[in-house]
Scaffold this active site. Structure first.
Site, PDB file in Angstrom:
ATOM      1  NE  ARG A  84      73.478  43.834  78.513  1.00 52.60           N
ATOM      2  CZ  ARG A  84      72.689  42.890  78.000  1.00 52.60           C
ATOM      3  NH1 ARG A  84      72.084  42.016  78.799  1.00 52.60           N
ATOM      4  NH2 ARG A  84      72.504  42.807  76.702  1.00 52.60           N
ATOM      5  CE  LYS A 185      75.375  41.011  74.657  1.00 58.11           C
ATOM      6  NZ  LYS A 185      74.985  39.671  75.154  1.00 58.11           N
ATOM      7  CD  GLU A 221      75.876  33.954  81.375  1.00 62.87           C
ATOM      8  OE1 GLU A 221      74.910  34.179  80.619  1.00 62.87           O
ATOM      9  OE2 GLU A 221      76.701  34.826  81.683  1.00 62.87           O
TER      10      GLU A 221
HETATM   11  C1  PLP Z   1      73.994  38.922  75.753  1.00 68.28           C
HETATM   12  C2  PLP Z   1      74.167  37.801  76.710  1.00 68.28           C
HETATM   13  C3  PLP Z   1      73.066  37.207  77.363  1.00 68.28           C
HETATM   14  C4  PLP Z   1      71.635  37.567  77.048  1.00 68.28           C
HETATM   15  O1  PLP Z   1      71.303  38.868  77.400  1.00 68.28           O
HETATM   16  P1  PLP Z   1      70.028  39.560  76.763  1.00 68.28           P
HETATM   17  O2  PLP Z   1      70.067  40.945  77.280  1.00 68.28           O
HETATM   18  O3  PLP Z   1      68.836  38.813  77.256  1.00 68.28           O
HETATM   19  O4  PLP Z   1      70.160  39.474  75.297  1.00 68.28           O
HETATM   20  C5  PLP Z   1      73.323  36.226  78.305  1.00 68.28           C
HETATM   21  N1  PLP Z   1      74.587  35.829  78.589  1.00 68.28           N
HETATM   22  C6  PLP Z   1      75.660  36.353  77.977  1.00 68.28           C
HETATM   23  C7  PLP Z   1      77.005  35.871  78.331  1.00 68.28           C
HETATM   24  C8  PLP Z   1      75.487  37.361  77.018  1.00 68.28           C
HETATM   25  O5  PLP Z   1      76.557  37.875  76.399  1.00 68.28           O
END
Ligand code: PLP
Length: 340
Positions: A84, A185, A221
């Protein structure tokens, strides 16, 4: 000041930065990633013209190291974080960090700070924060040609304590544009969700629930976690959207839900439909699952399962995943890497 291990109370760590002895650092210059190494200095010196300070080239990851009952240490799907990170780098016009080196560096940081991996059964873990920033000077808008990649580690308690339902509010703001950086991210997404989350906290909510940025009709989300619901028919549903981050916890729960016969599916979920879910939760590394007690929209509170109790499907999924992470149960091939 460096954190001393004897000053830590494993049961009350919270989720706060602490300056541990070692972190990993690698630099990118002259068109390639230089050799990296563990360093003790927790500071990064930047020029005032550094790209990240003006145009926001920053990406990060979050993963955990878990102390097993036998004292060994588990990592959960670090290859997925490495991958990722590559996708985030590409979206932000940054040079990807080699994925095998990413995983290797994570292991080095855990080993170097091993005494800070909390004991089994404390409920605490060692959180790892890989990140990368553009460091070269720019004035006109452009990508940097020098970068710093770092991984630091911090022992943390449960981010949102255990399986206690939390109250959420639907935000009027968007955190990411439809074809923007929502799938990366990157700090910019968090910068845009700070004000909504500050307001939500002030009003007693755990966080915001964001809607799709085009129609404000479908669930996207939470600020830092993906959404799932269990329908009245008992199906595990989670949003499909171009503006949400692909959570590794979500991807893992999709597989576990399949094994448990929950017929999981990724599709658009209208907000109205979300209100009618039998159970719902927020998924992410920090909390694993945080059950949704209620969702407030336009001044009306919609209780999902219960404001005080966690539903049976959520409880079962949570236990299953946590048991795999701690090595109490065997998960799918390749999910857990035990350090030697
Ligand atoms: C990091 C994150 C998540 C969760 O991802 P994981 O890989 O399960 O830790 C969900 N939404 C956002 C916006 C994030 O930055």
């Amino acid at each position: 000041m460096k954190q001393r291990v004897e000053d830590l109370d494993w049961k009350n760590l919270g989720f706060v930065y602490r300056d541990l002895p070692y972190r990993y650092e690698a630099k990118y210059k002259d068109g390639e990633w230089q050799e990296g190494k563990l360093v003790e200095d927790s500071t990064i010196t930047l020029s005032e013209g550094a790209e990240v300070l003006h145009y926001g080239q920053e990406i990060f990851e979050g993963l955990k190291a878990y102390r097993r009952e036998d004292g060994k240490i588990n990592l959960f799907r670090p290859d997925q974080n490495a991958h990722r990170f590559t996708l985030s780098a590409q979206r932000l016009a940054m040079p990807p960090f080699p994925e095998d080196r990413f995983v290797e560096a994570v292991k080095q940081v855990v080993h170097a700070n091993e005494e800070f991996v909390p004991p089994y059964d404390s409920g605490a873990t060692l959180y790892l924060r890989p990140f990368m920033v553009g460091t070269s000077n720019v004035l006109g808008v452009q990508a940097a040609d020098e970068y710093v990649f770092r991984i630091f580690a911090v022992p943390v308690g449960a981010y949102i304590k255990g399986l206690n339902p939390a109250d959420y509010i639907v935000s009027d703001y968007d955190r990411a544009a439809y074809a923007g950086t929502g799938q990366a991210k990157t700090s910019g997404n968090y910068a845009s969700s700070l004000l909504p989350s500050v307001e939500a906290h002030k009003n007693g909510y755990a966080d915001c629930l964001y809607l799709d940025p085009r129609e404000h009709k479908y669930v996207d989300e939470f600020g830092g976690a993906n959404f799932y619901g269990i329908t009245q028919e008992g199906q595990f549903v989670t949003p499909k959207s171009k503006s949400i981050l692909i959570s590794i916890t979500k991807r893992s729960l999709l597989e576990l839900a399949k094994e448990q016969g929950l017929n999981p599916v990724e599709r658009q979920i209208t907000l109205e439909e979300a209100f009618k879910m039998k159970e719902a939760g927020a998924m992410g590394t920090a909390a694993v699952i945080s059950p949704v007690g209620s969702i407030t929209y336009n001044g009306k509170k919609h209780v999902i399962y219960s404001e005080t109790e966690t539903g049976p499907v959520t409880t079962k999924l949570y236990n299953e995943l946590v048991d795999i992470q701690y090595g109490k149960k065997k998960g799918p091939e390749g999910w857990v890497q035990t350090l030697d």
